[in-house]
Write a protein that holds these residues in place. Sequence first.
Motif, PDB file in Angstrom:
ATOM      1  N   THR A  32      34.918  12.210  66.706  1.00  0.00           N
ATOM      2  CA  THR A  32      35.434  13.578  66.588  1.00  0.00           C
ATOM      3  C   THR A  32      36.569  13.826  67.561  1.00  0.00           C
ATOM      4  O   THR A  32      37.543  14.511  67.236  1.00  0.00           O
ATOM      5  CB  THR A  32      34.297  14.590  66.836  1.00  0.00           C
ATOM      6  N   SER A  33      36.469  13.267  68.757  1.00  0.00           N
ATOM      7  CA  SER A  33      37.548  13.410  69.738  1.00  0.00           C
ATOM      8  C   SER A  33      38.836  12.779  69.214  1.00  0.00           C
ATOM      9  O   SER A  33      39.931  13.309  69.418  1.00  0.00           O
ATOM     10  CB  SER A  33      37.139  12.764  71.066  1.00  0.00           C
ATOM     11  N   LEU A  34      38.704  11.657  68.521  1.00  0.00           N
ATOM     12  CA  LEU A  34      39.881  11.016  67.933  1.00  0.00           C
ATOM     13  C   LEU A  34      40.498  11.891  66.850  1.00  0.00           C
ATOM     14  O   LEU A  34      41.721  11.945  66.701  1.00  0.00           O
ATOM     15  CB  LEU A  34      39.507   9.649  67.360  1.00  0.00           C
ATOM     16  N   TYR A  35      39.642  12.604  66.084  1.00  0.00           N
ATOM     17  CA  TYR A  35      40.157  13.541  65.091  1.00  0.00           C
ATOM     18  C   TYR A  35      40.999  14.616  65.766  1.00  0.00           C
ATOM     19  O   TYR A  35      42.055  15.020  65.260  1.00  0.00           O
ATOM     20  CB  TYR A  35      39.010  14.189  64.322  1.00  0.00           C
ATOM     21  N   PHE A  36      40.520  15.113  66.909  1.00  0.00           N
ATOM     22  CA  PHE A  36      41.281  16.132  67.637  1.00  0.00           C
ATOM     23  C   PHE A  36      42.636  15.588  68.079  1.00  0.00           C
ATOM     24  O   PHE A  36      43.657  16.280  67.988  1.00  0.00           O
ATOM     25  CB  PHE A  36      40.500  16.598  68.872  1.00  0.00           C
ATOM     26  N   VAL A  37      42.625  14.353  68.548  1.00  0.00           N
ATOM     27  CA  VAL A  37      43.874  13.761  69.020  1.00  0.00           C
ATOM     28  C   VAL A  37      44.851  13.569  67.861  1.00  0.00           C
ATOM     29  O   VAL A  37      46.033  13.928  67.951  1.00  0.00           O
ATOM     30  CB  VAL A  37      43.592  12.415  69.721  1.00  0.00           C
ATOM     31  N   VAL A  38      44.352  13.011  66.747  1.00  0.00           N
ATOM     32  CA  VAL A  38      45.228  12.693  65.619  1.00  0.00           C
ATOM     33  C   VAL A  38      45.667  13.958  64.894  1.00  0.00           C
ATOM     34  O   VAL A  38      46.865  14.202  64.713  1.00  0.00           O
ATOM     35  CB  VAL A  38      44.522  11.735  64.640  1.00  0.00           C
ATOM     36  N   PHE A  39      44.691  14.763  64.461  1.00  0.00           N
ATOM     37  CA  PHE A  39      45.033  15.946  63.679  1.00  0.00           C
ATOM     38  C   PHE A  39      45.544  17.083  64.553  1.00  0.00           C
ATOM     39  O   PHE A  39      46.512  17.761  64.189  1.00  0.00           O
ATOM     40  CB  PHE A  39      43.810  16.409  62.879  1.00  0.00           C
ATOM     41  N   GLY A  40      44.889  17.297  65.692  1.00  0.00           N
ATOM     42  CA  GLY A  40      45.301  18.398  66.553  1.00  0.00           C
ATOM     43  C   GLY A  40      46.669  18.201  67.153  1.00  0.00           C
ATOM     44  O   GLY A  40      47.477  19.134  67.229  1.00  0.00           O
ATOM     45  N   ALA A  41      46.968  16.968  67.588  1.00  0.00           N
ATOM     46  CA  ALA A  41      48.243  16.704  68.241  1.00  0.00           C
ATOM     47  C   ALA A  41      49.334  16.377  67.229  1.00  0.00           C
ATOM     48  O   ALA A  41      50.409  16.989  67.232  1.00  0.00           O
ATOM     49  CB  ALA A  41      48.087  15.555  69.243  1.00  0.00           C
ATOM     50  N   ALA A  42      49.067  15.413  66.350  1.00  0.00           N
ATOM     51  CA  ALA A  42      50.103  14.962  65.422  1.00  0.00           C
ATOM     52  C   ALA A  42      50.430  16.023  64.379  1.00  0.00           C
ATOM     53  O   ALA A  42      51.580  16.442  64.227  1.00  0.00           O
ATOM     54  CB  ALA A  42      49.658  13.670  64.746  1.00  0.00           C
ATOM     55  N   ILE A  43      49.409  16.483  63.642  1.00  0.00           N
ATOM     56  CA  ILE A  43      49.652  17.488  62.605  1.00  0.00           C
ATOM     57  C   ILE A  43      49.824  18.869  63.216  1.00  0.00           C
ATOM     58  O   ILE A  43      50.609  19.690  62.734  1.00  0.00           O
ATOM     59  CB  ILE A  43      48.498  17.474  61.583  1.00  0.00           C
ATOM     60  N   GLY A  44      49.073  19.139  64.304  1.00  0.00           N
ATOM     61  CA  GLY A  44      49.174  20.454  64.943  1.00  0.00           C
ATOM     62  C   GLY A  44      50.557  20.759  65.478  1.00  0.00           C
ATOM     63  O   GLY A  44      50.957  21.919  65.574  1.00  0.00           O
ATOM     64  N   SER A  45      51.308  19.703  65.814  1.00  0.00           N
ATOM     65  CA  SER A  45      52.676  19.927  66.302  1.00  0.00           C
ATOM     66  C   SER A  45      53.609  20.379  65.187  1.00  0.00           C
ATOM     67  O   SER A  45      54.664  20.951  65.444  1.00  0.00           O
ATOM     68  CB  SER A  45      53.215  18.631  66.924  1.00  0.00           C
ATOM     69  N   ARG A  46      53.204  20.145  63.920  1.00  0.00           N
ATOM     70  CA  ARG A  46      54.025  20.539  62.782  1.00  0.00           C
ATOM     71  C   ARG A  46      53.509  21.826  62.122  1.00  0.00           C
ATOM     72  O   ARG A  46      54.246  22.481  61.404  1.00  0.00           O
ATOM     73  CB  ARG A  46      54.046  19.410  61.743  1.00  0.00           C
ATOM     74  N   ILE A  47      52.220  22.127  62.327  1.00  0.00           N
ATOM     75  CA  ILE A  47      51.636  23.365  61.806  1.00  0.00           C
ATOM     76  C   ILE A  47      51.241  24.217  62.996  1.00  0.00           C
ATOM     77  O   ILE A  47      50.264  23.921  63.689  1.00  0.00           O
ATOM     78  CB  ILE A  47      50.399  23.073  60.924  1.00  0.00           C
ATOM     79  N   SER A  48      51.964  25.238  63.254  1.00  0.00           N
ATOM     80  CA  SER A  48      51.711  26.037  64.450  1.00  0.00           C
ATOM     81  C   SER A  48      50.422  26.842  64.336  1.00  0.00           C
ATOM     82  O   SER A  48      49.568  26.816  65.227  1.00  0.00           O
ATOM     83  CB  SER A  48      52.896  26.969  64.729  1.00  0.00           C
ATOM     84  N   GLN A  49      50.276  27.572  63.222  1.00  0.00           N
ATOM     85  CA  GLN A  49      49.101  28.426  63.053  1.00  0.00           C
ATOM     86  C   GLN A  49      48.632  28.416  61.603  1.00  0.00           C
ATOM     87  O   GLN A  49      49.423  28.187  60.687  1.00  0.00           O
ATOM     88  CB  GLN A  49      49.405  29.864  63.484  1.00  0.00           C
ATOM     89  N   VAL A  50      47.330  28.663  61.428  1.00  0.00           N
ATOM     90  CA  VAL A  50      46.733  28.855  60.109  1.00  0.00           C
ATOM     91  C   VAL A  50      45.967  30.166  60.153  1.00  0.00           C
ATOM     92  O   VAL A  50      44.994  30.290  60.882  1.00  0.00           O
ATOM     93  CB  VAL A  50      45.787  27.696  59.729  1.00  0.00           C
ATOM     94  N   GLU A  51      46.461  31.157  59.402  1.00  0.00           N
ATOM     95  CA  GLU A  51      45.852  32.486  59.352  1.00  0.00           C
ATOM     96  C   GLU A  51      45.701  33.089  60.748  1.00  0.00           C
ATOM     97  O   GLU A  51      44.679  33.685  61.092  1.00  0.00           O
ATOM     98  CB  GLU A  51      44.497  32.428  58.651  1.00  0.00           C
ATOM     99  N   GLY A  52      46.725  32.900  61.563  1.00  0.00           N
ATOM    100  CA  GLY A  52      46.754  33.499  62.886  1.00  0.00           C
ATOM    101  C   GLY A  52      46.029  32.721  63.960  1.00  0.00           C
ATOM    102  O   GLY A  52      45.936  33.181  65.101  1.00  0.00           O
ATOM    103  N   VAL A  53      45.505  31.548  63.634  1.00  0.00           N
ATOM    104  CA  VAL A  53      44.775  30.716  64.596  1.00  0.00           C
ATOM    105  C   VAL A  53      45.523  29.402  64.755  1.00  0.00           C
ATOM    106  O   VAL A  53      45.987  28.828  63.769  1.00  0.00           O
ATOM    107  CB  VAL A  53      43.332  30.457  64.112  1.00  0.00           C
ATOM    108  N   SER A  54      45.653  28.920  65.983  1.00  0.00           N
ATOM    109  CA  SER A  54      46.330  27.643  66.199  1.00  0.00           C
ATOM    110  C   SER A  54      45.613  26.536  65.441  1.00  0.00           C
ATOM    111  O   SER A  54      44.380  26.559  65.286  1.00  0.00           O
ATOM    112  CB  SER A  54      46.369  27.309  67.695  1.00  0.00           C
ATOM    113  N   TYR A  55      46.379  25.566  64.970  1.00  0.00           N
ATOM    114  CA  TYR A  55      45.805  24.548  64.090  1.00  0.00           C
ATOM    115  C   TYR A  55      44.692  23.754  64.784  1.00  0.00           C
ATOM    116  O   TYR A  55      43.654  23.466  64.182  1.00  0.00           O
ATOM    117  CB  TYR A  55      46.890  23.589  63.605  1.00  0.00           C
ATOM    118  N   GLY A  56      44.900  23.400  66.042  1.00  0.00           N
ATOM    119  CA  GLY A  56      43.881  22.656  66.770  1.00  0.00           C
ATOM    120  C   GLY A  56      42.572  23.410  66.860  1.00  0.00           C
ATOM    121  O   GLY A  56      41.494  22.833  66.751  1.00  0.00           O
ATOM    122  N   THR A  57      42.665  24.723  67.048  1.00  0.00           N
ATOM    123  CA  THR A  57      41.463  25.558  67.104  1.00  0.00           C
ATOM    124  C   THR A  57      40.876  25.755  65.722  1.00  0.00           C
ATOM    125  O   THR A  57      39.646  25.803  65.553  1.00  0.00           O
ATOM    126  CB  THR A  57      41.810  26.923  67.718  1.00  0.00           C
TER     127      THR A  57
END
Length: 253
Positions: A32-57
Motif C-alpha cells: 500500500t505504501s508503494l501505491y501511495f508513492v506511485v499513484f500519489g506522487a506520479a499521478i498526483g503531480s498531474r491531478i491536483s484535486q478530485v472534487e476539492g480533495v487532493s489526489y493523494g488524500t
Amino acid sequence: MNHRAVRAIYLFEMARTWRTLLQSIVSPVVSTSLYFVVFGAAIGSRISQVEGVSYGTFIVPGLIMLSVLTQSIANASFGIYFPKFTGTIYEILSAPISYFEIVLGYVGAAATKSIILGLIILATAGLFVPLHIQHPVWMLAFLVLTAVTFSLFGFIIGIWADGFEKLQMIPMLVVTPLTFLGGSFYSIDMLPPTWRAVAMLNPVVYLISGFRWSFYEIADVSMSVSVAMTTAFLLICLMVIWWIFRTGYRLKN
C-alpha cells in the motif's frame, strides 16, 4: 452457545497471523505504501484535486478498501480450506459445536485481522498525506461491515475450492480487477456516461463510495445505497453458507 469452542477457533486463527506476521501485516502495508508513492506522487503531480480533495488524500479510502477486501477473502478462505486440505475439518464437524459457531470463529478471526490491517494502513497513510475523517463512527462501522461481509465471501470460496489454484482464482481474476475498476483511484463521475453506467454494475463501487463519504463527505452514490448494497451482499453470503452446511456441500463428501 459454546463460547469455548468459538474462542478456540478464533484464537487459533489469530495465532496464525502472528506466526506469519511478515506475510499477513508487513507485506500488505509495504504494498500500500508503494501505491501511495506511485499513484500519489506520479499521478498526483498531474491531478491536483478530485472534487476539492487532493489526489493523494482522495485515494486513501480506496487503498484501504483494496487491502481490506483482498485480505478478508484470503484470511477466511485459507482458514477454512486448510482444515479441509489436512482432513481436520471432520473433527470440527463432529465436535459439539454448531455451524453458526464454526462460522463465527473463522469469520470473526478473518474480519478482525482485516480490520486491524485497515487501521494500520490508515495510520500509515497519515505519514504520506494529511487526513481528516469527517465521520469516524461511520468509517469504523463501514470498515467492520465490509470486513465481515467479504470474510463470509472468503469462507464460501474456501469451502468451494478443491485446490490451491481455485483458492486464488476468484480473488485474483475477479475481486482485484473489480476493486481497481471500482473507483479506488478515481471518481466514477470522471468517466464518460456509458462507462459510468457500466461502472455502476460493479458492487465494489458502492463499498468504496460509502467508505470515502465517511472521510470527505463526497461519494459517487448515496451512503444509504452503499450500506444497502453491502448489507444485501452480506445476507446473500449468509444464505449461501446456510445452504452449504444444510446440504454438506464439499464438506461431507
